[in-house]
Design a protein around this motif. Structure first.
Motif, PDB file in Angstrom:
ATOM      1  N   VAL A 214       0.189  -3.908   7.438  1.00 41.47           N
ATOM      2  CA  VAL A 214       0.352  -2.752   6.571  1.00 41.47           C
ATOM      3  C   VAL A 214      -0.037  -3.175   5.155  1.00 41.47           C
ATOM      4  O   VAL A 214       0.142  -4.331   4.776  1.00 41.47           O
ATOM      5  CB  VAL A 214       1.801  -2.208   6.620  1.00 41.47           C
ATOM      6  CG1 VAL A 214       2.790  -3.213   6.096  1.00 41.47           C
ATOM      7  CG2 VAL A 214       1.928  -0.887   5.898  1.00 41.47           C
ATOM      8  N   GLY A 215      -0.609  -2.234   4.401  1.00 43.55           N
ATOM      9  CA  GLY A 215      -0.979  -2.533   3.024  1.00 43.55           C
ATOM     10  C   GLY A 215      -1.197  -1.257   2.231  1.00 43.55           C
ATOM     11  O   GLY A 215      -1.458  -0.197   2.794  1.00 43.55           O
ATOM     12  N   ALA A 216      -1.070  -1.356   0.921  1.00 44.33           N
ATOM     13  CA  ALA A 216      -1.329  -0.244   0.012  1.00 44.33           C
ATOM     14  C   ALA A 216      -2.618  -0.545  -0.741  1.00 44.33           C
ATOM     15  O   ALA A 216      -2.721  -1.581  -1.411  1.00 44.33           O
ATOM     16  CB  ALA A 216      -0.163  -0.060  -0.944  1.00 44.33           C
ATOM     17  N   PHE A 217      -3.595   0.338  -0.593  1.00 43.91           N
ATOM     18  CA  PHE A 217      -4.904   0.155  -1.224  1.00 43.91           C
ATOM     19  C   PHE A 217      -5.359   1.473  -1.831  1.00 43.91           C
ATOM     20  O   PHE A 217      -4.852   2.537  -1.462  1.00 43.91           O
ATOM     21  CB  PHE A 217      -5.930  -0.334  -0.194  1.00 43.91           C
ATOM     22  CG  PHE A 217      -5.528  -1.616   0.481  1.00 43.91           C
ATOM     23  CD1 PHE A 217      -5.672  -2.834  -0.159  1.00 43.91           C
ATOM     24  CD2 PHE A 217      -4.978  -1.605   1.756  1.00 43.91           C
ATOM     25  CE1 PHE A 217      -5.280  -4.015   0.451  1.00 43.91           C
ATOM     26  CE2 PHE A 217      -4.582  -2.776   2.380  1.00 43.91           C
ATOM     27  CZ  PHE A 217      -4.736  -3.988   1.725  1.00 43.91           C
ATOM     28  N   ASN A 218      -6.323   1.415  -2.738  1.00 45.20           N
ATOM     29  CA  ASN A 218      -6.799   2.626  -3.416  1.00 45.20           C
ATOM     30  C   ASN A 218      -7.391   3.655  -2.465  1.00 45.20           C
ATOM     31  O   ASN A 218      -7.265   4.848  -2.690  1.00 45.20           O
ATOM     32  CB  ASN A 218      -7.838   2.274  -4.489  1.00 45.20           C
ATOM     33  CG  ASN A 218      -7.194   1.583  -5.670  1.00 45.20           C
ATOM     34  OD1 ASN A 218      -6.011   1.781  -5.947  1.00 45.20           O
ATOM     35  ND2 ASN A 218      -7.955   0.769  -6.365  1.00 45.20           N
ATOM     36  N   ASN A 219      -8.072   3.186  -1.420  1.00 40.81           N
ATOM     37  CA  ASN A 219      -8.669   4.117  -0.457  1.00 40.81           C
ATOM     38  C   ASN A 219      -8.995   3.363   0.833  1.00 40.81           C
ATOM     39  O   ASN A 219      -8.847   2.141   0.909  1.00 40.81           O
ATOM     40  CB  ASN A 219      -9.911   4.804  -1.044  1.00 40.81           C
ATOM     41  CG  ASN A 219     -10.957   3.820  -1.518  1.00 40.81           C
ATOM     42  OD1 ASN A 219     -11.370   2.920  -0.785  1.00 40.81           O
ATOM     43  ND2 ASN A 219     -11.393   3.965  -2.773  1.00 40.81           N
ATOM     44  N   LEU A 220      -9.455   4.099   1.822  1.00 40.55           N
ATOM     45  CA  LEU A 220      -9.747   3.530   3.137  1.00 40.55           C
ATOM     46  C   LEU A 220     -10.852   2.478   3.076  1.00 40.55           C
ATOM     47  O   LEU A 220     -10.773   1.452   3.748  1.00 40.55           O
ATOM     48  CB  LEU A 220     -10.125   4.659   4.108  1.00 40.55           C
ATOM     49  CG  LEU A 220     -10.326   4.281   5.561  1.00 40.55           C
ATOM     50  CD1 LEU A 220      -9.087   3.642   6.154  1.00 40.55           C
ATOM     51  CD2 LEU A 220     -10.706   5.520   6.366  1.00 40.55           C
TER      52      LEU A 220
ATOM     53  N   MET B 210      -0.541   4.936  -4.575  1.00 39.50           N
ATOM     54  CA  MET B 210      -1.573   4.297  -3.776  1.00 39.50           C
ATOM     55  C   MET B 210      -1.268   4.577  -2.300  1.00 39.50           C
ATOM     56  O   MET B 210      -0.136   4.415  -1.866  1.00 39.50           O
ATOM     57  CB  MET B 210      -1.569   2.796  -4.058  1.00 39.50           C
ATOM     58  CG  MET B 210      -2.911   2.183  -3.856  1.00 39.50           C
ATOM     59  SD  MET B 210      -3.074   0.410  -4.266  1.00 39.50           S
ATOM     60  CE  MET B 210      -2.366   0.242  -5.859  1.00 39.50           C
ATOM     61  N   PRO B 211      -2.261   4.978  -1.531  1.00 39.53           N
ATOM     62  CA  PRO B 211      -2.030   5.261  -0.104  1.00 39.53           C
ATOM     63  C   PRO B 211      -1.663   4.009   0.685  1.00 39.53           C
ATOM     64  O   PRO B 211      -2.059   2.898   0.344  1.00 39.53           O
ATOM     65  CB  PRO B 211      -3.383   5.790   0.376  1.00 39.53           C
ATOM     66  CG  PRO B 211      -4.148   6.145  -0.837  1.00 39.53           C
ATOM     67  CD  PRO B 211      -3.616   5.287  -1.944  1.00 39.53           C
ATOM     68  N   ASN B 212      -0.882   4.215   1.724  1.00 39.53           N
ATOM     69  CA  ASN B 212      -0.499   3.140   2.633  1.00 39.53           C
ATOM     70  C   ASN B 212      -1.365   3.187   3.881  1.00 39.53           C
ATOM     71  O   ASN B 212      -1.661   4.273   4.396  1.00 39.53           O
ATOM     72  CB  ASN B 212       0.969   3.279   3.034  1.00 39.53           C
ATOM     73  CG  ASN B 212       1.892   3.034   1.873  1.00 39.53           C
ATOM     74  OD1 ASN B 212       1.784   2.018   1.199  1.00 39.53           O
ATOM     75  ND2 ASN B 212       2.781   3.962   1.608  1.00 39.53           N
ATOM     76  N   TYR B 213      -1.733   2.014   4.354  1.00 40.39           N
ATOM     77  CA  TYR B 213      -2.586   1.899   5.535  1.00 40.39           C
ATOM     78  C   TYR B 213      -1.972   0.943   6.542  1.00 40.39           C
ATOM     79  O   TYR B 213      -1.328  -0.031   6.169  1.00 40.39           O
ATOM     80  CB  TYR B 213      -3.981   1.387   5.145  1.00 40.39           C
ATOM     81  CG  TYR B 213      -4.708   2.351   4.253  1.00 40.39           C
ATOM     82  CD1 TYR B 213      -5.454   3.395   4.788  1.00 40.39           C
ATOM     83  CD2 TYR B 213      -4.647   2.237   2.871  1.00 40.39           C
ATOM     84  CE1 TYR B 213      -6.105   4.301   3.972  1.00 40.39           C
ATOM     85  CE2 TYR B 213      -5.298   3.137   2.041  1.00 40.39           C
ATOM     86  CZ  TYR B 213      -6.022   4.171   2.605  1.00 40.39           C
ATOM     87  OH  TYR B 213      -6.646   5.069   1.796  1.00 40.39           O
TER      88      TYR B 213
END
Length: 101
Positions: A50-56, A1-4
């Motif tokens: 900061v968070g990990a989510f499926n997409n932007l 999962m991408p990090n944002y």
């Protein structure tokens, strides 16, 4: 999962909505701490998450959901006057607040 990483400004009001917003943001998957490769948690600068989510799009929706939940809890308008969300891979950071994982 991408990090944002998200940075935001909440419009100043009295009382300040920031503590409620942080509580709600955490409930929606954001954190004000980041885990480093040395297994130490570093506190991020104020108004940075900061968070990990499926997409932007999901990351944006979770940030907005935290704002709406804050507004609902406080029973008054909460305005996020500025915000940015970035997808990151490589990262460098430092903080004077740390705790072991």
């Amino acid at each position: 999962m991408p990090n944002y990483v998200a940075s935001y400004d909440l419009k100043e009001t009295s009382p300040d909505p920031h503590s409620v917003f942080l509580k709600r943001a955490i409930a929606y998957g954001w954190s004000c701490w980041i885990l480093a490769s040395n297994n130490v948690w570093y506190r991020l600068p104020n108004t940075t998450l900061v968070g990990a989510f499926n997409n932007l799009a999901v990351a944006e929706m979770k940030l907005e959901s935290a704002r709406v939940a804050t507004q609902n809890e406080l029973g008054r308008a909460v305005t996020m006057s500025k915000w940015i969300i970035v997808d990151y891979g490589s990262v460098r950071f430092n903080s004077d607040e740390r705790q072991n994982a």
